[in-house]
Scaffold this active site. Structure first.
Site, short mmCIF file in Angstrom:
data_model
loop_
_atom_site.label_atom_id
_atom_site.label_comp_id
_atom_site.label_asym_id
_atom_site.label_seq_id
_atom_site.Cartn_x
_atom_site.Cartn_y
_atom_site.Cartn_z
CB CYS A 84 39.59 34.06 42.46
SG CYS A 84 38.80 33.00 41.27
CE LYS A 112 32.04 28.06 44.27
NZ LYS A 112 33.22 27.62 43.50
NE ARG A 118 35.46 31.61 33.15
CZ ARG A 118 35.86 31.28 34.37
NH1 ARG A 118 36.85 31.93 34.95
NH2 ARG A 118 35.28 30.30 35.04
CG HIS A 161 38.52 36.92 38.32
ND1 HIS A 161 38.92 36.28 37.18
CD2 HIS A 161 38.09 35.93 39.16
CE1 HIS A 161 38.76 34.98 37.31
NE2 HIS A 161 38.27 34.73 38.51
CD GLN A 201 34.11 34.95 37.46
OE1 GLN A 201 32.98 35.21 37.87
NE2 GLN A 201 34.68 33.79 37.65
C1 2RA Z 1 36.74 30.90 38.29
N1 2RA Z 1 36.31 31.73 40.49
O1 2RA Z 1 37.12 32.02 37.94
C2 2RA Z 1 36.63 30.57 39.72
C3 2RA Z 1 37.87 29.89 40.19
N2 2RA Z 1 37.76 29.45 41.51
O2 2RA Z 1 36.46 30.01 37.51
#
Ligand code: 2RA
Length: 354
Positions: A129, A230, A252, A259, A156
């Site tokens: 994502c 990734k 995060r 996101h 995120q």
């Molecule tokens: C996350 N991108 O946000 C990852 C989920 N696949 O944790």
């Protein structure tokens, strides 16, 4: 004829959105089967306005299935995706298990739709994502200016870590709510959350309430987080630029869903803001929200639950003539997961009526 679809992982955070998406987009499927672990089998869940009984993940559940969309952890996909493919289903897999395999296409329909047909194993992967949040925009800009470098910081949302991530953020917010003493002494938020929630498992390595955490995913070589690698490897594969230079820091933040990415993108040719706006405006799934004079830019809280990729804060980097800075938001459960998979599945479904 209309193909039979299986939704595997139908009860998870993305699975819930998958059910909503197949219920609200053009109805291109015949039968739909909901599939999940034995624990969830027997539950009744709505799809296309009718309640379906969730079936257990077994090899036989794929008999007669034409297309299977998987949203399950990597280790489950590794085992079950090949089984579904052997039984004749074209599998659209959301996990990281097959994304970088050379004989499995990694598809974003706005960028490389033709890759859907190059699937010798009957498996098509959909990106992480975080990568997906910027791909529609970056693909459109790459086509015009030739992308050479990406430097990205992500912001995120907790639902990227599934239902457990969302539950944890709500619990932490409740635990700190109303306490105006917090956030002023090192470690006070961490202690308050521990005292009030106990030592319960968190999917995150530090508190998210009143905080941000510079970590997403698992630890890889040389201190990189899996999410950062990734973003690099998947962007290269989707855009077809093996030598694309990418460096990312994934963070995060206390956002439930959507996101955001701050992107510093360098191109082969000089870029101008007006041209960039025109290209992004013309991209069908991109919405430009960029009027800082009037406080207009994308924020997760304003775009969550919608399908497009939103782009704002478009600036030509002052000291870098070929470089743009911009801010992108995308719903990590929709375009970031279920919607991209559904769009790929629709490309496959169209083959049944070609
Ligand atoms: C996350 N991108 O946000 C990852 C989920 N696949 O944790």
């Amino acid at each position: 004829r209309k193909p039979t679809l299986a939704l595997v992982g139908a009860t998870g955070a993305v699975g819930t959105v998958m059910r909503d998406i197949v219920s609200t987009r053009d109805d291109v499927y015949g039968e739909i089967r909901l599939v999940a672990s034995a624990r969830s089998a027997g539950k009744r869940l709505p799809v296309r306005g009718e309640e379906l009984v969730v079936q257990e993940l077994t090899p036989e559940v794929f008999d007669g299935v034409d297309i299977a969309m998987f949203d399950v952890p990597d280790e489950i996909s590794k085992i079950w995706v090949p089984i579904a493919a052997e039984r004749g289903a074209v599998v659209v897999d959301k996990s990281g298990a097959f994304r970088m395999e050379p004989d499995v296409p990694l598809v974003v329909p706005e960028v490389n739709p033709g890759a859907v047909r190059e699937r010798p194993r009957g498996i098509i992967s959909t990106p992480n994502c975080t990568t997906l949040s910027m791909m529609a925009a970056m693909g459109a800009l790459h086509a015009e200016y030739g992308l050479t470098e990406l430097v990205v910081a992500s912001y995120q949302a907790v639902s990227g870590a599934g239902v457990a991530g969302t539950e944890r953020l709500y619990a932490e917010i409740e635990a700190v709510a109303g306490d105006r003493s917090l956030g002023q002494v090192a470690g006070d938020v961490r202690k308050a959350i521990q005292n009030r929630l106990g030592d319960g498992e968190s999917p995150f390595p530090a508190p998210l309430a009143l905080n941000v955490v510079p970590w997403a995913g698992s630890l890889k070589e040389d201190g990189w987080a899996s999410e950062e690698l990734k973003l690099r490897n998947e962007s290269r594969k989707i855009l077809g630029i093996p030598g694309l230079k990418v460096s990312a820091t994934c963070v995060r933040v206390p956002v439930v869903t959507t996101h955001s990415l701050a992107v510093h993108a360098t191109f082969e040719r000089p870029v101008g803001v007006e041209g960039v706006r025109a290209i992004l405006d013309a991209a069908p799934t991109v919405v430009v929200m960029d009027d800082p004079e009037n406080g207009v830019y994308p924020t997760p809280a304003d775009v969550v639950g919608t399908d497009p990729t939103y782009v704002g804060r478009i600036r030509q980097a002052i000291d870098f003539p070929n470089t743009l800075d911009l801010f992108v938001c995308g719903d990590n459960l929709r375009k970031g997961a279920a919607l991209n998979a559904a769009e790929i599945a629709e490309l496959v479904a169209a083959e049944f009526t070609d």
